[in-house]
Design a protein around this motif. Structure first.
Motif, PDB file in Angstrom:
ATOM      1  N   GLN A  17      -2.809  60.409 -25.328  1.00  0.00           N
ATOM      2  CA  GLN A  17      -3.318  60.901 -24.046  1.00  0.00           C
ATOM      3  C   GLN A  17      -3.574  62.391 -23.962  1.00  0.00           C
ATOM      4  OE1 GLN A  17      -0.492  59.543 -21.486  1.00  0.00           O
ATOM      5  NE2 GLN A  17      -0.007  57.908 -22.090  1.00  0.00           N
ATOM      6  N   SER A 597      11.596  64.021 -22.447  1.00  0.00           N
ATOM      7  CA  SER A 597      10.934  63.081 -21.518  1.00  0.00           C
ATOM      8  C   SER A 597      12.012  62.337 -20.766  1.00  0.00           C
ATOM      9  CB  SER A 597      10.035  62.114 -22.283  1.00  0.00           C
ATOM     10  OG  SER A 597      10.792  61.320 -23.172  1.00  0.00           O
ATOM     11  N   ASP A 602       7.857  57.754 -24.066  1.00  0.00           N
ATOM     12  CA  ASP A 602       6.913  58.589 -23.341  1.00  0.00           C
ATOM     13  C   ASP A 602       6.061  59.447 -24.276  1.00  0.00           C
ATOM     14  OD1 ASP A 602       7.716  57.623 -20.898  1.00  0.00           O
ATOM     15  OD2 ASP A 602       9.268  59.156 -20.638  1.00  0.00           O
ATOM     16  N   GLY A 603       6.374  59.488 -25.588  1.00  0.00           N
ATOM     17  CA  GLY A 603       5.553  60.229 -26.545  1.00  0.00           C
ATOM     18  C   GLY A 603       5.988  61.662 -26.756  1.00  0.00           C
ATOM     19  N   ARG A 731       4.470  59.957 -19.428  1.00  0.00           N
ATOM     20  CA  ARG A 731       3.442  59.030 -19.899  1.00  0.00           C
ATOM     21  C   ARG A 731       2.814  58.312 -18.712  1.00  0.00           C
ATOM     22  NH1 ARG A 731       4.069  56.080 -25.454  1.00  0.00           N
ATOM     23  NH2 ARG A 731       1.893  55.492 -25.807  1.00  0.00           N
ATOM     24  N   ASN A 760       0.858  62.463 -20.879  1.00  0.00           N
ATOM     25  CA  ASN A 760       0.486  61.799 -22.130  1.00  0.00           C
ATOM     26  C   ASN A 760      -0.184  60.460 -21.838  1.00  0.00           C
ATOM     27  OD1 ASN A 760       0.299  61.324 -24.877  1.00  0.00           O
ATOM     28  ND2 ASN A 760       2.336  60.372 -24.992  1.00  0.00           N
ATOM     29  N   ASP A 761      -1.063  60.060 -22.766  1.00  0.00           N
ATOM     30  CA  ASP A 761      -1.719  58.758 -22.708  1.00  0.00           C
ATOM     31  C   ASP A 761      -2.566  58.604 -21.447  1.00  0.00           C
ATOM     32  OD1 ASP A 761      -2.443  56.325 -23.695  1.00  0.00           O
ATOM     33  OD2 ASP A 761      -0.629  55.282 -23.070  1.00  0.00           O
TER      34      ASP A 761
END
Length: 794
Positions: A17, A597, A602-603, A731, A760-761
């Motif tokens: 993302q 996160s 959540d990346g 995320r 993100n994403d």
């Protein structure tokens, strides 16, 4: 890596993302922007996200509308007009007829009465709705007894055509019989249908209503409008054009007949009532006349009105009243004069008599003796005044004259005045006696004058009422003989050719709109109750965090490769994050921060690795520390070993130089998490960890620590206190907002600067993120340097 920045793919995901390219990251909306577009953008984003749910419900609604049209038949409307007679207003030459039975507006109510509707329902058999269907021949002989059982029935004919069975579908009532027998005798039906071969083995379901229920349904389908007080326009709606027209014509015919019958009944009843009243009034008139005649015969010898003084035969006899009030006036005048004379005499006892006061009293003027004495006194006094002009008081004539005047004043005049008082008192007493007698006469006026007047009035009223009733009776008899209905049919109903209303398209459209609306409503409801982060304002306004950037989603192809344009979007997004973070620190100072996160997945590790690569690509000496000592796997991302690492340095099993790993970029070093230990969280808070962080900050320009999620334990909070800075990765569509809010409350009590959030994403270019993608076609690429031909150099 050298030459270009290539983002690492997120573990376990095929999509990544991004954030907007503006400097400083994604900003909160300006005043007025949210009210104008943010809510609409969110609505459109929710509709896009649930587009298949909305489409499915719309299709379901459309199918439901199509199915519903099979059970709704077209509606036909038939019209008729009825003339309503208005009052004649007694115009000259108008024949004698009865008054209008009802006012114009009341005829509409008569039309809806059961007395009009019930006969129509029975004759048209509207209590049996199936009588107008394709099986109408089966119900042609159907009729009801006086007592019957309404409800839904099912008639089953055997396959061999020999027997039938009738069931009540709501009650346990069943009847069986042969084909030629009457059907439904036990439930009050008079029905002997002809069951042919086309009915063998079939079941017929029908419903029997009470005539009253059918009348109510007929009244609901009937519409009436009164125009100009004379024209009653009727409109009847039904599913069968011919049957509806026949019902309308029967209805208006029954209405006219009922109106005529009601008027005849009214006139007949009125004439009968008037006959009885005339006979009774004639008897009352004869009795009143006989009573007056008997009274006059009995009082013919008594004094009458012309008697001058005696009480007359009437209450207002003028002689008695005039004399009575005249005597009252006279006695008051006599009493007033008597009292005046007595007052003069009373004052004379204390001094000389005031002779002049007698001249002001009216009664003195009617007493000649007293007037003569007063005149003599006046003459003597005049003579005295003349003598006094010639003689003195010693003169005999003067003395004699004064002596005579004294006798008048002290003797003669009081004597005559007392005599007058006595006379006035006698007259006063006499008048009072006469007033008393006259008063008794007034109070005792014979009641025969009043009785005679009452008897005269009774006789006159009886005669007047008798004449009026007799006249009304004659008119009622004439009106009964020539009764004309107040209503008549002007226009009969004709069966229409085309239906007035075909609701099938509307129903289909309503079904589609209902399904679409339900889908939209459910989508918006799910979006509102969704606890996950999906929109930038939920971060900037809900959490109060500045957005450092957004990492876009990358869709990989079938062979695992990604579109270069999409990869460029990710690279540019990390450059924006790098730019925002580099300006969050004072110039010349090391950049040291922790990336965490709220929850796993959540990346954060993906963002940490790629952000570290971005700083290294920008020329910063960067070290990436895998602070996730519980589950950290950055060593796999960079293709190196986990041990020795961070924990090994903290427990003294290795030094920093031995644990740092080279990466694909010469300016980027990796410090893996190292060995797994149960006391690892405690080691992060001890002095060796602080010394290690100080050493890394001294040796490198950028120190990025990838920590465990905030919900995993105290690790991220301890690491954040060491660097003093924290970046939160959220995320889109995954991170729980309530969890993030709860964990951020802990940071409020720690010496940690929350730099902002990285989204993100994110699907950039759509919904709330439609303006935060980078323009395509501007990918930075290496271009080959042209070579000069041999021999041309120098």
């Amino acid at each position: 890596m050298s030459g270009s920045l290539t983002p690492f793919p997120p573990p376990g995901r095929t999509e990544i993302q991004a954030t907007p390219p503006e400097s400083g990251g994604l900003q909160a909306p300006l005043p007025g922007q949210e009210a104008q577009g943010v809510d609409l953008v969110r609505v459109l984003a929710a509709l896009r996200r649930f587009r298949w749910l909305i489409a499915g419900l719309a299709v379901v609604g459309l199918a439901g509308g199509i199915i519903a049209t099979r059970y709704i038949r077209p509606q036909y409307k038939v019209n008729a007009t009825i003339w309503i007679e208005t009052p004649s207003r007694d115009k000259p030459g108008t024949p004698i007829q009865g008054e209008e039975l009802l006012a114009s507006k009341a005829w509409v109510e008569l039309l809806r009465t059961y007395r009009v509707l019930d006969p129509v329902v029975r004759e048209r058999r509207l209590y049996l709705p199936q009588a107008r269907t394709s099986d109408s021949a089966l119900y042609r002989t159907f009729d009801l007894a006086d007592r019957f059982l309404p409800g839904k029935y099912e008639l089953s004919v055997s396959r061999d055509g020999r027997s039938w069975e009738l069931k009540h579908l709501q009650r346990l009532v069943t009847e069986k019989g042969a084909v030629n027998d009457s059907i439904g005798r036990t439930v009050g039906f008079r029905w002997r249908p002809r069951l042919g071969p086309d009915t063998f083995g079939r079941k017929f379901t029908f419903e029997v209503l009470t005539p009253r229920e059918a009348s109510e349904k007929l009244a609901k389908s009937l519409r009436s409008v009164l125009r100009e007080e004379n024209f009653l326009a009727l409109e009847l709606t039904g599913e069968d054009a011919e049957a509806t027209a026949e019902t309308m014509n029967l209805l208006i015919s029954r209405f006219v007949d009922e109106a005529a019958e009601q008027k005849r009944t009214k006139l007949t009843q009125l004439a009968g009532v008037l006959d009885t009243q005339v006979v009774e009034q004639a008897d009352k008139l004869r009795a009143a006349e006989q009573g007056l005649e008997s009274f006059r015969v009995g009082t013919v010898t008594l004094p009458r009105e012309e008697t001058p003084i005696a009480a007359g035969l009437q209450f207002t006899q003028p002689t008695v009243y005039t004399m009575y009030f005249q005597m009252r006036t006279d006695v008051e005048a006599i009493r007033r004069d008597r009292r005046a004379i007595e007052e003069v005499l009373e004052r004379s006892r204390g001094g000389e008599l005031a002779v002049d006061a007698f001249h002001t009293i009216e009664a003195v003027k009617g007493a000649p003796d007293l007037l003569r004495v007063l005149q003599e006194l006046s003459t003597a006094e005049a003579e005295l005044r003349v003598l006094l002009t010639q003689y003195t008081e010693e003169y005999k004539g003067v003395k004699d004259l004064r002596d005579r005047i004294r006798r008048y004043r002290t003797g003669t005049i009081p004597l005559y005045a007392n005599a007058l008082v006595t006379e006035l008192r006698n007259r006063e007493a006499e008048l009072e006696n006469r007033i008393a007698v006259a008063g008794r006469e007034l109070r005792e006026i014979p009641s025969r004058a009043q009785t005679e007047s009452r008897l005269k009035r009774e006789a006159e009223q009886a005669e007047l009422l008798f004449r009026s009733l007799e006249n009304s009776r004659q008119q009622a008899r004439l009106a009964e003989a020539s009764a004309i209905p107040d209503v008549r049919v002007l226009d009969s109903a004709i069966a229409p050719i085309k239906p007035a209303k075909n609701s099938a398209p509307v129903i289909i459209l309503i079904g589609f709109a209902a399904g679409l609306g339900l889908g939209v409503g459910i989508s918006l409801l799910i979006d509102r109750i969704d606890k996950r982060f999906r929109y930038p304002e939920q971060v900037s306004q809900g959490l109060g965090l500045p957005i450092l950037g957004t990492i876009p989603t990358i869709r990989h192809g079938v062979n695992g490769s990604s579109d270069p344009e999409q990869a460029a979007q990710v690279i540019e997004s990390f450059r924006s994050v790098r730019l925002n973070l580099s300006h969050s620190f004072e110039p010349g100072r090391n950049i040291s921060l922790v990336i965490s996160s709220p929850a796993p997945g959540d990346g954060k590790s993906f963002v940490s690795a790629n952000l570290a690569l971005s700083f290294a690509e920008a020329g910063y000496n960067t070290v990436l520390v895998d602070g996730d000592i519980r589950r950290g796997d950055l060593h796999r991302t960079f293709g190196t070993k986990r041990q020795p690492g961070l924990i090994d340095c903290l427990i003294g099993h290795a030094d920093v130089t031995a644990t740092l790993r080279p990466t694909t970029h010469e300016r980027l070093k990796l410090l893996p998490s190292g060995a797994r230990r149960r006391d690892g969280p405690e080691l992060l808070g001890q002095p060796p960890m602080r010394d290690l962080m100080a050493e890394l900050q001294r040796r490198y320009d950028v120190v990025i620590v990838d920590s465990p999620p905030l919900g995993a334990g105290i690790d991220p909070f301890v690491l954040s206190t060491l660097t003093g800075n924290l970046v939160l990765v959220l995320r889109a569509g995954e991170t729980d907002r309530q969890l993030a809010e709860a964990k951020l409350q802990i940071l409020d009590r720690l010496p940690v600067r929350l730099l902002g959030a990285i989204l993100n994403d994110v699907r950039v270019g759509h919904g709330a993120y439609r303006y935060y993608s980078y323009s395509y076609g501007y990918v930075a690429e290496d271009e080959a340097t042209p070579q000069l031909p041999a021999g041309q150099a120098g």
